[in-house]
Design a protein around this motif. Structure first.
Motif, PDB file in Angstrom:
ATOM      1  N   GLU A   1      26.113 -18.391  -5.486  1.00  0.00           N
ATOM      2  CA  GLU A   1      25.725 -18.429  -4.085  1.00  0.00           C
ATOM      3  C   GLU A   1      26.914 -18.652  -3.156  1.00  0.00           C
ATOM      4  O   GLU A   1      26.958 -18.119  -2.050  1.00  0.00           O
ATOM      5  N   ASP A   2      27.899 -19.429  -3.593  1.00  0.00           N
ATOM      6  CA  ASP A   2      29.066 -19.651  -2.734  1.00  0.00           C
ATOM      7  C   ASP A   2      29.888 -18.371  -2.591  1.00  0.00           C
ATOM      8  O   ASP A   2      30.476 -18.114  -1.525  1.00  0.00           O
ATOM      9  N   GLU A   3      29.895 -17.526  -3.622  1.00  0.00           N
ATOM     10  CA  GLU A   3      30.577 -16.234  -3.528  1.00  0.00           C
ATOM     11  C   GLU A   3      29.844 -15.318  -2.553  1.00  0.00           C
ATOM     12  O   GLU A   3      30.473 -14.605  -1.756  1.00  0.00           O
ATOM     13  N   ILE A   4      28.529 -15.334  -2.641  1.00  0.00           N
ATOM     14  CA  ILE A   4      27.730 -14.496  -1.752  1.00  0.00           C
ATOM     15  C   ILE A   4      27.924 -14.934  -0.304  1.00  0.00           C
ATOM     16  O   ILE A   4      28.062 -14.111   0.598  1.00  0.00           O
ATOM     17  N   GLN A   5      27.958 -16.245  -0.094  1.00  0.00           N
ATOM     18  CA  GLN A   5      28.178 -16.761   1.255  1.00  0.00           C
ATOM     19  C   GLN A   5      29.538 -16.333   1.785  1.00  0.00           C
ATOM     20  O   GLN A   5      29.669 -15.936   2.944  1.00  0.00           O
ATOM     21  N   ARG A   6      30.555 -16.385   0.932  1.00  0.00           N
ATOM     22  CA  ARG A   6      31.896 -15.964   1.338  1.00  0.00           C
ATOM     23  C   ARG A   6      31.919 -14.470   1.648  1.00  0.00           C
ATOM     24  O   ARG A   6      32.554 -14.029   2.611  1.00  0.00           O
ATOM     25  N   PHE A   7      31.226 -13.680   0.850  1.00  0.00           N
ATOM     26  CA  PHE A   7      31.133 -12.241   1.082  1.00  0.00           C
ATOM     27  C   PHE A   7      30.605 -11.980   2.493  1.00  0.00           C
ATOM     28  O   PHE A   7      31.173 -11.191   3.255  1.00  0.00           O
ATOM     29  N   VAL A   8      29.511 -12.638   2.835  1.00  0.00           N
ATOM     30  CA  VAL A   8      28.884 -12.431   4.140  1.00  0.00           C
ATOM     31  C   VAL A   8      29.819 -12.883   5.265  1.00  0.00           C
ATOM     32  O   VAL A   8      29.908 -12.227   6.315  1.00  0.00           O
ATOM     33  N   GLU A   9      30.527 -13.978   5.054  1.00  0.00           N
ATOM     34  CA  GLU A   9      31.466 -14.470   6.070  1.00  0.00           C
ATOM     35  C   GLU A   9      32.550 -13.436   6.353  1.00  0.00           C
ATOM     36  O   GLU A   9      32.892 -13.172   7.510  1.00  0.00           O
ATOM     37  N   VAL A  10      33.103 -12.853   5.285  1.00  0.00           N
ATOM     38  CA  VAL A  10      34.156 -11.838   5.447  1.00  0.00           C
ATOM     39  C   VAL A  10      33.605 -10.615   6.161  1.00  0.00           C
ATOM     40  O   VAL A  10      34.236 -10.054   7.062  1.00  0.00           O
ATOM     41  N   ALA A  11      32.389 -10.192   5.770  1.00  0.00           N
ATOM     42  CA  ALA A  11      31.776  -9.019   6.390  1.00  0.00           C
ATOM     43  C   ALA A  11      31.507  -9.252   7.876  1.00  0.00           C
ATOM     44  O   ALA A  11      31.688  -8.352   8.697  1.00  0.00           O
ATOM     45  N   LYS A  12      31.078 -10.445   8.228  1.00  0.00           N
ATOM     46  CA  LYS A  12      30.824 -10.750   9.634  1.00  0.00           C
ATOM     47  C   LYS A  12      32.111 -10.717  10.451  1.00  0.00           C
ATOM     48  O   LYS A  12      32.103 -10.343  11.622  1.00  0.00           O
ATOM     49  N   GLN A  13      33.211 -11.088   9.821  1.00  0.00           N
ATOM     50  CA  GLN A  13      34.484 -11.138  10.534  1.00  0.00           C
ATOM     51  C   GLN A  13      35.145  -9.768  10.647  1.00  0.00           C
ATOM     52  O   GLN A  13      35.671  -9.401  11.704  1.00  0.00           O
ATOM     53  N   TYR A  14      35.093  -8.989   9.560  1.00  0.00           N
ATOM     54  CA  TYR A  14      35.841  -7.729   9.512  1.00  0.00           C
ATOM     55  C   TYR A  14      34.984  -6.478   9.330  1.00  0.00           C
ATOM     56  O   TYR A  14      35.517  -5.367   9.369  1.00  0.00           O
ATOM     57  N   GLY A  15      33.692  -6.654   9.102  1.00  0.00           N
ATOM     58  CA  GLY A  15      32.868  -5.503   8.771  1.00  0.00           C
ATOM     59  C   GLY A  15      32.978  -5.175   7.289  1.00  0.00           C
ATOM     60  O   GLY A  15      33.768  -5.776   6.557  1.00  0.00           O
ATOM     61  N   CYS A  16      32.208  -4.201   6.827  1.00  0.00           N
ATOM     62  CA  CYS A  16      32.316  -3.760   5.434  1.00  0.00           C
ATOM     63  C   CYS A  16      31.631  -2.416   5.278  1.00  0.00           C
ATOM     64  O   CYS A  16      30.894  -1.967   6.160  1.00  0.00           O
ATOM     65  N   GLY A  17      31.884  -1.778   4.155  1.00  0.00           N
ATOM     66  CA  GLY A  17      31.293  -0.480   3.873  1.00  0.00           C
ATOM     67  C   GLY A  17      32.285   0.513   3.312  1.00  0.00           C
ATOM     68  O   GLY A  17      31.916   1.509   2.716  1.00  0.00           O
ATOM     69  N   ASP A  18      33.590   0.257   3.510  1.00  0.00           N
ATOM     70  CA  ASP A  18      34.631   1.059   2.874  1.00  0.00           C
ATOM     71  C   ASP A  18      35.828   0.136   2.646  1.00  0.00           C
ATOM     72  O   ASP A  18      35.757  -1.062   2.890  1.00  0.00           O
ATOM     73  N   LYS A  19      36.899   0.692   2.109  1.00  0.00           N
ATOM     74  CA  LYS A  19      38.098  -0.087   1.813  1.00  0.00           C
ATOM     75  C   LYS A  19      37.755  -1.377   1.047  1.00  0.00           C
ATOM     76  O   LYS A  19      38.167  -2.481   1.398  1.00  0.00           O
ATOM     77  N   TRP A  20      36.997  -1.194  -0.028  1.00  0.00           N
ATOM     78  CA  TRP A  20      36.539  -2.361  -0.780  1.00  0.00           C
ATOM     79  C   TRP A  20      37.673  -3.113  -1.461  1.00  0.00           C
ATOM     80  O   TRP A  20      37.544  -4.308  -1.773  1.00  0.00           O
ATOM     81  N   GLY A  21      38.792  -2.446  -1.712  1.00  0.00           N
ATOM     82  CA  GLY A  21      39.933  -3.152  -2.273  1.00  0.00           C
ATOM     83  C   GLY A  21      40.455  -4.195  -1.301  1.00  0.00           C
ATOM     84  O   GLY A  21      40.680  -5.357  -1.662  1.00  0.00           O
ATOM     85  N   LEU A  22      40.653  -3.794  -0.047  1.00  0.00           N
ATOM     86  CA  LEU A  22      41.115  -4.742   0.969  1.00  0.00           C
ATOM     87  C   LEU A  22      40.096  -5.858   1.157  1.00  0.00           C
ATOM     88  O   LEU A  22      40.464  -7.035   1.297  1.00  0.00           O
TER      89      LEU A  22
END
Length: 295
Positions: A192-213
């Motif tokens: 769950e802490d990984e999932i929370q971090r994932f969402v935090e990063v997505a909220k800050q930078y967006g997501c959907g491509d450039k999955w390496g970055l």
């Protein structure tokens, strides 16, 4: 978001399965591979190791339909079939409502607009942006098929070895297949802490491509794992929404293409038909330009 989780495991997303997709469980009448190729080692949209922010290369349903306009009549039957199948799928909003998600997450636009995690960048000696990193690494023209060619001719390990040499020149390619230096790659379900971090990063930078970055901002995960988590965990739980996806009643996501690219494809198809009918209006020409490189 609150409410039910959508029938998915809390963190199930480590399928070796693909760019925006996976294997073949569920309704086999849905051509999942055609819509969302997502094997970690496939030629998929998320398997985009470009150093620049060029978007994905997945062919949308509408683009494929336009390309099929000149094909045999037998192929045209599949177009209506695809329309019927898409109509049976739910949007993220419809899915969240059905699952009683109290507060659905923000809507993503299908693009990651950040760069390498700053601490990782400084530690690894990576330049301040994609253009600078690429030039510092020798520049040249990016060949999207180079890694894919290695994978086809010599297997996934060859592509992984190639990516390992791209840390400073093309970190998106590196982190798509490798964790941050010093980290140990995690396997299996996401905590769950990984999932929370994932969402935090997505909220800050967006997501959907450039999955390496994107993955450079998470410890112990690589790009293809993040892509799989997005499809298999984040979207079905309503933590983030993406109009490029539809959801089956089972909770399985289906990639149907970026809405903006679909609209452009439709307009191109309409223009082509207009020209063929001899009624083209020069003022109605629509040009779909690719996004500018990330700088």
């Amino acid at each position: 978001g609150g409410g039910r989780s959508g029938g998915r495991g809390a963190g199930r997303s480590d399928r070796g399965g693909g760019d925006r997709g996976g294997g073949g469980d569920g309704d086999e009448s849905l051509p999942q591979r055609r819509w969302r190729p997502d094997d970690a080692n496939s030629d998929s949209a998320d398997d985009d190791e470009s150093p620049h922010d060029e978007g994905t290369t997945t062919t949308t349903l509408e683009e494929r339909k336009n390309d099929d306009n000149d094909s045999s009549s037998s192929d045209s039957d599949s177009d209506s079939d695809d329309d019927d199948l898409v109509a049976k799928l739910m949007t993220c909003d419809e899915w969240c409502k059905k699952q009683e998600v109290e507060k659905p997450g923000p809507r993503m636009e299908g693009r990651f607009q950040g760069w390498v995690n700053e601490q990782v960048r400084a530690t690894c000696g990576i330049r301040e942006n994609a253009a600078a990193a690429w030039e510092a690494g020798g520049g040249g023209k990016f060949d999207r098929n180079e890694s894919k060619g290695l994978r086809k001719s010599h297997g996934a390990e060859a592509a992984k070895m190639f990516a390992k040499g791209q840390l400073r020149k093309n970190p998106n390619a590196y982190f798509y297949r490798h964790v941050r230096p010093g980290d140990v790659q995690k396997d299996g379900e996401w905590e769950e802490d990984e999932i929370q971090r994932f969402v935090e990063v997505a909220k800050q930078y967006g997501c959907g491509d450039k999955w390496g970055l994107f993955a450079s901002h998470l410890s112990g995960r690589v790009g293809y794992q993040c892509s799989a988590a997005y499809r298999d965990v984040i979207i079905p739980r309503g933590l983030l929404r993406d109009d490029g996806f539809r959801i089956k009643a089972s909770g399985e996501t289906v990639y149907v293409g970026d809405p903006g690219r679909r609209e452009a494809a439709e307009k191109r198809g309409e223009l082509k038909k207009s020209k063929e009918a001899g009624t083209s209006d020069a003022g109605a020409v629509i040009t779909a330009s690719a996004p500018a490189p990330e700088v």
